[in-house]
Design an enzyme around this catalytic site. Structure first.
Site, PDB file in Angstrom:
ATOM      1  N   LYS A  37       0.809  -1.213   0.000  1.00  0.00           N
ATOM      2  CA  LYS A  37       0.000   0.000   0.000  1.00  0.00           C
ATOM      3  C   LYS A  37       0.849   1.272   0.000  1.00  0.00           C
ATOM      4  O   LYS A  37       0.440   2.303  -0.548  1.00  0.00           O
ATOM      5  CB  LYS A  37      -0.952  -0.005   1.196  1.00  0.00           C
TER       6      LYS A  37
ATOM      7  N   GLU B 265      -2.630   7.323   8.199  1.00  0.00           N
ATOM      8  CA  GLU B 265      -3.289   8.310   7.353  1.00  0.00           C
ATOM      9  C   GLU B 265      -4.191   9.191   8.213  1.00  0.00           C
ATOM     10  O   GLU B 265      -4.646   8.777   9.289  1.00  0.00           O
ATOM     11  CB  GLU B 265      -4.162   7.635   6.290  1.00  0.00           C
TER      12      GLU B 265
ATOM     13  N   ARG C 180      -6.902  -7.772  -8.874  1.00  0.00           N
ATOM     14  CA  ARG C 180      -7.547  -9.058  -9.132  1.00  0.00           C
ATOM     15  C   ARG C 180      -8.995  -8.793  -9.496  1.00  0.00           C
ATOM     16  O   ARG C 180      -9.472  -7.663  -9.440  1.00  0.00           O
ATOM     17  CB  ARG C 180      -7.510  -9.925  -7.870  1.00  0.00           C
TER      18      ARG C 180
ATOM     19  N   HIS D 193     -15.371  -2.196   8.287  1.00  0.00           N
ATOM     20  CA  HIS D 193     -14.563  -2.020   7.079  1.00  0.00           C
ATOM     21  C   HIS D 193     -14.783  -3.120   6.041  1.00  0.00           C
ATOM     22  O   HIS D 193     -13.986  -3.259   5.111  1.00  0.00           O
ATOM     23  CB  HIS D 193     -13.064  -1.930   7.427  1.00  0.00           C
TER      24      HIS D 193
END
Length: 341
Positions: free
Chosen positions: A152, A236, A328, A271
């Site tokens: 990431k 973040e 994917r 999430h």
């Protein structure tokens, strides 16, 4: 997962427009050395394996299933033209993660290409590389792209290089609690810890005050380590109550990339996506254009091939931020199939 699609009324023109875009974008003046795929293995089980088998059968391609000892009676084994046992003596999940067995079966049975499905080995660059090393096509992005998008932090750097907006965050995984303190001092709360080498909501922790920082850092690290074998985290700024919009992309090996518009997956629990809606309701047309253009720009920047999804957050002011690429086929690709032709 509940899947909702709007396909009637004023949206009919989108299908025609998309078809035209796809046809034009995939035309290439380059000569392509075409080697037909005659046999495809799906290194997966269940619904996704059956869907791929059905598509292959419609195209006249022979299909190969693999199965664990516990899955001997499963439907995906029955739906394939050939089926072979893998991971003898292993638990069911570990069997489908056993790369040497899968490659061995593919080579022994003259498989031309391997489709990873979703989950299991679908985002493992070492599996994509193992297929390539064995002279077998991996139906997905190149091993290098899978590696880059699976990290990431590197994916974030690529997005920045492509001019795609990102949420303020660390440029590399943090290695200590003190680095999290420094970030929160600079950007303020709330912040969010995320696993650097995985997703699905594991290793994610929202922090709203200094008092919560240490406990959530420790928990996020432990969750990431247990789920992905690596506890590395990045930090973040946390976007409050955003919309979560993802864009379906398709790319070929000659640099052509198209998008198939967006899905709204804002309704989530822990999430995890619960409802997918396509097209996204009440999405400003200019914002839709920005999202889809940025998804294509990012895919071209990294040399993306095959199907994938670029995910964004949209804040209450209508500003969008890149968060990740799923390199994917996704479970929810079927929603996009309902609104495209």
């Amino acid at each position: 997962m509940l899947q909702l699609c709007f396909v009637r009324g004023g949206l009919g023109f989108l299908g025609t427009k998309r078809l035209t875009l796809i046809h034009a974008a995939f035309q290439s003046t380059q000569r392509v050395e075409y080697k037909p795929i005659k046999k495809v293995m799906v290194a997966n089980r269940g619904e996704i394996a059956i869907r791929v088998f059905r598509a292959c059968t419609e195209l006249g391609i022979r299909t190969v299933a693999v199965y664990s000892e516990q899955d001997t009676g499963h439907m995906h084994r029955q739906k394939a033209d050939e089926a072979y046992l893998i991971g003898k003596g292993l638990p069911p999940v570990q069997a489908y993660l056993h790369i040497p067995d899968i490659i061995k079966v593919a080579k022994e049975n003259e498989v031309d290409a391997v489709h990873p499905g979703y989950g299991f080995l679908s985002e493992r660059s070492d599996f994509a590389q193992a297929c390539s090393d064995a002279g077998i096509r991996f139906i997905g992005p190149s091993p290098e792209v899978v590696r880059k998008m699976g990290d990431k932090v590197e994916a974030r750097a690529i997005a920045i290089a492509a001019g795609v907006p990102v949420v303020p965050g660390t440029d590399s995984p943090i290695s200590s609690l003190s680095e999290a303190h420094e970030f929160s001092n600079k950007y303020g709360f709330p912040i969010i810890f995320k696993a650097a080498y995985g997703g699905g909501g594991r290793g994610m922790r929202v922090v709203r005050s200094y008092e919560e920082l240490e406990e959530n850092y420790t928990r996020a690290f432990s969750e990431a380590l247990a789920a992905f074998g690596n506890g590395a985290l990045f930090v973040e700024k946390f976007i409050e109550k955003p919309r979560h919009i993802e864009v379906q992309i398709l790319g070929d090996k000659y640099g052509n990339v198209v998008h198939l518009y967006e899905r709204d997956c804002s309704i989530q629990r822990r999430h995890q996506k619960v409802v997918e809606i396509a097209p996204a309701a009440h999405l400003d047309s200019q914002l839709r254009t920005k999202l889809t253009n940025d998804a294509v720009r990012l895919a071209k920047q990294v040399g993306y091939e095959n199907a994938g999804t670029v995910e964004f957050l949209v804040d209450k002011h209508g500003k969008h931020y890149f968060i990740e690429v799923n390199s994917r086929l996704q479970v929810e690709h079927t929603v996009t199939e309902e609104i495209t032709e």
